[in-house]
Design a protein around this motif. Sequence first.
Motif, PDB file in Angstrom:
ATOM      1  N   LEU A  74       0.793  -1.225   0.000  1.00 58.35           N
ATOM      2  CA  LEU A  74       0.000   0.000   0.000  1.00 58.35           C
ATOM      3  C   LEU A  74       0.829   1.282   0.000  1.00 58.35           C
ATOM      4  O   LEU A  74       0.309   2.347  -0.334  1.00 58.35           O
ATOM      5  CB  LEU A  74      -0.941   0.002   1.213  1.00 58.35           C
ATOM      6  N   GLU A  75       2.081   1.200   0.389  1.00 58.09           N
ATOM      7  CA  GLU A  75       2.893   2.407   0.471  1.00 58.09           C
ATOM      8  C   GLU A  75       3.070   3.010  -0.922  1.00 58.09           C
ATOM      9  O   GLU A  75       3.347   2.299  -1.891  1.00 58.09           O
ATOM     10  CB  GLU A  75       4.264   2.094   1.085  1.00 58.09           C
ATOM     11  N   PRO A  76       2.912   4.335  -1.053  1.00 62.89           N
ATOM     12  CA  PRO A  76       2.998   4.970  -2.371  1.00 62.89           C
ATOM     13  C   PRO A  76       4.378   4.871  -3.008  1.00 62.89           C
ATOM     14  O   PRO A  76       4.510   4.947  -4.231  1.00 62.89           O
ATOM     15  CB  PRO A  76       2.626   6.427  -2.106  1.00 62.89           C
ATOM     16  N   GLU A  77       5.414   4.657  -2.221  1.00 62.73           N
ATOM     17  CA  GLU A  77       6.761   4.557  -2.770  1.00 62.73           C
ATOM     18  C   GLU A  77       6.895   3.387  -3.736  1.00 62.73           C
ATOM     19  O   GLU A  77       7.627   3.477  -4.729  1.00 62.73           O
ATOM     20  CB  GLU A  77       7.791   4.403  -1.637  1.00 62.73           C
ATOM     21  N   TYR A  78       6.183   2.304  -3.477  1.00 60.73           N
ATOM     22  CA  TYR A  78       6.254   1.153  -4.375  1.00 60.73           C
ATOM     23  C   TYR A  78       5.724   1.515  -5.766  1.00 60.73           C
ATOM     24  O   TYR A  78       6.333   1.182  -6.779  1.00 60.73           O
ATOM     25  CB  TYR A  78       5.471  -0.037  -3.810  1.00 60.73           C
ATOM     26  N   ARG A  94      13.884   9.350  -0.534  1.00 63.38           N
ATOM     27  CA  ARG A  94      14.076   8.438   0.596  1.00 63.38           C
ATOM     28  C   ARG A  94      15.551   8.081   0.690  1.00 63.38           C
ATOM     29  O   ARG A  94      16.265   8.074  -0.324  1.00 63.38           O
ATOM     30  CB  ARG A  94      13.260   7.156   0.423  1.00 63.38           C
ATOM     31  N   PRO A  95      16.031   7.751   1.880  1.00 63.07           N
ATOM     32  CA  PRO A  95      17.439   7.343   2.013  1.00 63.07           C
ATOM     33  C   PRO A  95      17.746   6.106   1.166  1.00 63.07           C
ATOM     34  O   PRO A  95      16.865   5.292   0.892  1.00 63.07           O
ATOM     35  CB  PRO A  95      17.578   7.026   3.507  1.00 63.07           C
ATOM     36  N   LEU A  96      18.998   5.975   0.801  1.00 60.72           N
ATOM     37  CA  LEU A  96      19.427   4.873  -0.050  1.00 60.72           C
ATOM     38  C   LEU A  96      19.112   3.518   0.576  1.00 60.72           C
ATOM     39  O   LEU A  96      18.638   2.611  -0.110  1.00 60.72           O
ATOM     40  CB  LEU A  96      20.928   4.998  -0.332  1.00 60.72           C
ATOM     41  N   ALA A  97      19.343   3.370   1.868  1.00 62.94           N
ATOM     42  CA  ALA A  97      19.075   2.093   2.538  1.00 62.94           C
ATOM     43  C   ALA A  97      17.594   1.725   2.457  1.00 62.94           C
ATOM     44  O   ALA A  97      17.245   0.565   2.224  1.00 62.94           O
ATOM     45  CB  ALA A  97      19.520   2.157   3.994  1.00 62.94           C
ATOM     46  N   VAL A  98      16.729   2.694   2.626  1.00 64.70           N
ATOM     47  CA  VAL A  98      15.282   2.458   2.540  1.00 64.70           C
ATOM     48  C   VAL A  98      14.905   2.077   1.114  1.00 64.70           C
ATOM     49  O   VAL A  98      14.140   1.136   0.895  1.00 64.70           O
ATOM     50  CB  VAL A  98      14.498   3.704   3.000  1.00 64.70           C
TER      51      VAL A  98
END
Length: 124
Positions: free
Chosen positions: A52-56, A78-82
């Motif tokens: 559900l997260e919009p980042e996907y 967003r940070p690289l690790a995320v």
Amino acid sequence: MSDRRDPWFDDDAGPLVPAYAVTRGRTASNRHELDMITLVITMSTGLGLTRLEPEYREILQLCGVPKSVAEISAEIRRPLAVTKILIGDLIDDGYVAYRSPRPMNADSADINLLRTVLDGIRAL
């Protein structure tokens, strides 16, 4: 006093959801070796995406053409690790494919390439 309908934040404030919330507290993904220069491309349109997260969805839209992990990270802010964790989730779900750079060993290194790099460093 300001109007209650005015937003209390602006675009300069950055994402409102903390990075750890997007990854559900995960700080690393051990399944895939993703570098900053690893290329990612969308393999599926995202129909049936259960995350559900919009980042996907943003990642799927961005990767219609190959993009590096660093570019994706910058685009979704967003940070690289995320970003690596999110991309790893999409790889596991079969929505994106990735290609990591081939490691260069000393035996197969092109001497001309190494000289060019050295010349470039000296020019700095």
